[in-house]
Design an enzyme around this catalytic site. Structure first.
Site, PDB file in Angstrom:
ATOM      1  CG  HIS A 194      53.127  35.278  19.452  1.00  0.00           C
ATOM      2  ND1 HIS A 194      52.417  35.505  18.297  1.00  0.00           N
ATOM      3  CD2 HIS A 194      52.361  34.422  20.186  1.00  0.00           C
ATOM      4  CE1 HIS A 194      51.290  34.821  18.326  1.00  0.00           C
ATOM      5  NE2 HIS A 194      51.240  34.162  19.475  1.00  0.00           N
ATOM      6  CE1 TYR A 244      53.895  33.225  16.157  1.00  0.00           C
ATOM      7  CE2 TYR A 244      53.669  31.938  18.165  1.00  0.00           C
ATOM      8  CZ  TYR A 244      53.122  32.447  17.001  1.00  0.00           C
ATOM      9  OH  TYR A 244      51.819  32.186  16.691  1.00  0.00           O
TER      10      TYR A 244
END
Length: 421
Positions: A194, A244
Site C-alpha cells: 500500500h 494509496y
C-alpha cells in the site's frame, strides 16, 4: 491438493471460489476448507461456493468448519483473509482519526495501526496452530496490513508470503489500455504494501521494452482519474503511484472529503448484508455483480497464481508479493518486508533486482518502514508508549499532539481486542 481459507465466511470468498473453479488446471484443488467462527455466514458462503463449483464442473470437495485445527490439518496451503473485529472495527478505524484531523483508513495511518494491533496476535496464534498441525503448509497472507502481518509471520519462522491485489489490478488495467494479454505485462513495482510506485511497465518480462512513457502520454488522463490524482502531478513524477499514495500526496484534501460522507466501512457493511441475502438463494450459482463493488478485484487470480507456484504447479515465474527485503532495497534492513517482483517457486519468493530508487520515493519508503518496525513492536509487546511512538513515526501523523490524541482514541476503541490495555 488441499487448501484451507481462514476467514472463509467473508462475503468476498465467492470471488476466490470463482477463481479456483475457472483456473482449476493451474491449481487442481481436490479439497477446499472454509474456516470461520461465524457459523451462519459460513453456511451461506459455503452453500454458494458448492453451487459455483458444481456449475463450473469442478469436482473438488468444499468443507466448512469452525474448527481451525481440523480445517488446516493436511492442507498444502492456508490462505489468511480475516478481519478481527469485523466491519464495526473497520468503521471505527475510518472515523476516530478524523477527530484529530488525520486520515481515517483501515490499512494506513492511525486506523492501519489499530488494525495491526488487533490482527498480528491473532494471525500469529493461527500460524502456530497451522505449524503444529501441518508444519509443511505454506501460509499466504491477504490479511491487512499485509506488510506488517507478513513480517510478523516471517520473523516467527513461518513459511509465509504476503499478497495484495494492487499490482495485478495495474497489470490488468495496463494490458487493457495497450490491448495485450495480461501475461505480457511485467511491472517494475517498487515499495511497501500500500505504498508502491510503478516505475516501469515492460512488455514480455523483466528485460522487455519499457512502455510506461507511452502509457502516460496516451492514457494519462484515464490513469490519473482512476487514482483521483491530478494528471500534471503524475506527469511530473513520471511514474504511476498506488492509489494509496493519495493519502500522502493529498492528505488534507482527503481528510476534508472523508468528513463529508459515510465511511467506506458503512458502505461495505450495507453491501455485505445484501450479498448474504443473495447467497442464501439456492438458485444463485455464480458470483453476483454486486460483489465487484466490494473491493479486492483480481484477488482470486493472484491467489491461484501464487499458490500454484509455491506448490510446484504452473504459476507465473514472476509475481508481485510481500517478502523479506534481503538487500533488494539497500537503504532498508534485510528483514524489512517489501512489495516487489519476485521469482516464486516451491522454495518461496526471491525478489528480482531493483534499479536504484529515486530519493523522492526511497525517503517515504524508509520512513514508513521505520513506522512498521515500531508498529510491529507495539503489536507484539503492547503498551501506550509503543503505540504513541509508532504514531509519531508515521508520516500521516508526525506531531506529538496528534499522536497523543490518536493513542488515547485507538486504545479506547480497541480495548476489547488488546490484551494489555
Amino acid at each position: 491438493m488441499k487448501l484451507a481459507v481462514v476467514g472463509g465466511g467473508s462475503t468476498y470468498t465467492p470471488e476466490l471460489i470463482d477463481g479456483f473453479a475457472r483456473l482449476r488446471d493451474t491449481l487442481p484443488i481436490t479439497e477446499l476448507v472454509l474456516v470461520d467462527p461465524a457459523a451462519e455466514r459460513l453456511e451461506l458462503v459455503g452453500g454458494l461456493a458448492r453451487r459455483i463449483f458444481a456449475k463450473q464442473g469442478h469436482d473438488g470437495r468444499i468443507v466448512t468448519t469452525s474448527d481451525l485445527d481440523a480445517g488446516v490439518e493436511g492442507a498444502d496451503a492456508v490462505l489468511l483473509q480475516l478481519r478481527v473485529g469485523g466491519q464495526a472495527a473497520r468503521n471505527q478505524d475510518e472515523t476516530w482519526p478524523l477527530e484529530c484531523g488525520c486520515v481515517g483508513q483501515e490499512t494506513t495511518g492511525a486506523g492501519g495501526l489499530a488494525k495491526a494491533l488487533r490482527t498480528v496476535p491473532v494471525v500469529l496464534d493461527i500460524a502456530e496452530r497451522v505449524r503444529r498441525t501441518n508444519p509443511d503448509a505454506w501460509i499466504i497472507d491477504f490479511t491487512n496490513p499485509v506488510g506488517i502481518v507478513t513480517r510478523a509471520l516471517l520473523q516467527a519462522g513461518h513459511k509465509a508470503v504476503g499478497l495484495c491485489n494492487v499490482a495485478i489490478g495495474f497489470q490488468r488495467k495496463f494490458a487493457k489500455l495497450l490491448d495485450v494479454a495480461p501475461s505480457a505485462i511485467h511491472l517494475d513495482h517498487v515499495g511497501l504494501n500500500h505504498l508502491t510506485w510503478e516505475t516501469g511497465v515492460r512488455l514480455g518480462g523483466p528485460d522487455g521494452e519499457n512502455v510506461l512513457p507511452r502509457l502516460l502520454a496516451e492514457h494519462g488522463d484515464a490513469i490519473a482519474g482512476d487514482l483521483h490524482l491530478p494528471r500534471p502531478v503524475m506527469d511530473r513524477l513520471g511514474v504511476v503511484p498506488s492509489y494509496y499514495l493519495r493519502y500522502f500526496y493529498a492528505h488534507d484534501e482527503v481528510v476534508r472529503e472523508l468528513g463529508t460522507k459515510p465511511s467506506r466501512a458503512a458502505e461495505v457493511a450495507a453491501m455485505e448484508k445484501e450479498l448474504l441475502e443473495m447467497y442464501g438463494d439456492p438458485a444463485l450459482d455464480e458470483k453476483p455483480a454486486l460483489l465487484g463493488k466490494r473491493g479486492g478485484a483480481f484477488y482470486s487470480e493472484a491467489a491461484v497464481d501464487l499458490a500454484a507456484s509455491l506448490l510446484g504447479g504452473g504459476g507465473s515465474p514472476y509475481q508481485v508479493v510481500n517478502t523479506y527485503n534481503n538487500g533488494t532495497l539497500p537503504f532498508l534492513p534485510d528483514d524489512a518486508v517489501i512489495e516487489t517482483q519476485a521469482a516464486v517457486g516451491a522454495d518461496g519468493a526471491v525478489p528480482l533486482p531493483v534499479a536504484p530508487v529515486d530519493p523522492l520515493y526511497a525517503g517515504l519508503i524508509a520512513n514508513v518502514t521505520a513506522y512498521e518496525d515500531l508498529a510491529l513492536e507495539a503489536a507484539l509487546r503492547g503498551g501506550r508508549d509503543r503505540v504513541f511512538k509508532a504514531l509519531l513515526a508515521h508520516p500521516l501523523v508526525g506531531q506529538y499532539a496528534y499522536a497523543d490524541g490518536l493513542t488515547d482514541r485507538l486504545i479506547a476503541h480497541n480495548r476489547e481486542h488488546l490484551a494489555w490495555a
